[in-house]
Enzyme design. Sequence first.
Site, PDB file in Angstrom:
ATOM      1  CB  ALA A  14       8.267  -6.902  14.649  1.00  0.00           C
ATOM      2  CG  ASP A  15      13.159  -5.434  10.155  1.00  0.00           C
ATOM      3  OD1 ASP A  15      14.133  -5.920  10.777  1.00  0.00           O
ATOM      4  OD2 ASP A  15      13.275  -4.496   9.350  1.00  0.00           O
ATOM      5  CB  THR A  16      11.819  -1.245  13.718  1.00  0.00           C
ATOM      6  OG1 THR A  16      10.694  -1.814  14.396  1.00  0.00           O
ATOM      7  CG2 THR A  16      11.705   0.282  13.758  1.00  0.00           C
ATOM      8  CB  SER A  29       6.820  -4.877   8.570  1.00  0.00           C
ATOM      9  OG  SER A  29       6.766  -3.858   7.595  1.00  0.00           O
TER      10      SER A  29
END
Length: 198
Positions: free
Chosen positions: A77-79, A114
């Site tokens: 995930a990436d924020t 995402s």
Amino acid sequence: MTPSDTRIYLASGSPRRRELLEQLGVHLERIHADIDESVLPGEAAVAYTERLAREKAAAGWAVVQHCGLPSRPLLSADTTVVLDGEIYGKPADAADAARMLRAFSGRSHQVVTSVAVRQDERTELRTSITEVYFRTLSEDDIQRYIDSGEPFDKAGSYGIQGLAAVFIQRIEGSYTGVMGLPVFETATLLSLFGHQFP
């Protein structure tokens, strides 16, 4: 994946993501996979987080293959935080954290997370976008928060689940997405790979 095998690989060092997955009853094994997280010229926030989630999944899967580990879903995930088209990552130092918090003061911004799940050659991805409304912050508010040490490992220099909760008037979207792992989207993705939830 059989219903009794709830194990996945997690290509993230975030304790918040680990906690959220464990709350869902997911058992995980951490996979260490570093990638370059630089923003590309002209790259929009959603394109950025989706690219990084995919790249982290690919890097994590390469580790799984290299180590000869069993085939199981791998989650990455990436924020990031975006305001007026500018991407706000993790702060470089206290001055950078203060700059970000001043920018958010009395305004709303978006938190984009995402999530990608990969197993073998298949990758699925979902993105969550949440509008976060900050109250007006005084310089004392900002300094006390920076002094707490909390801003330094977080995109946008704050954590919704920590002391910064008092700054947030309301959100429109996913609370867990702001934490770094939107639970609804994550469960939807894992279910595509055979994971069953209550």
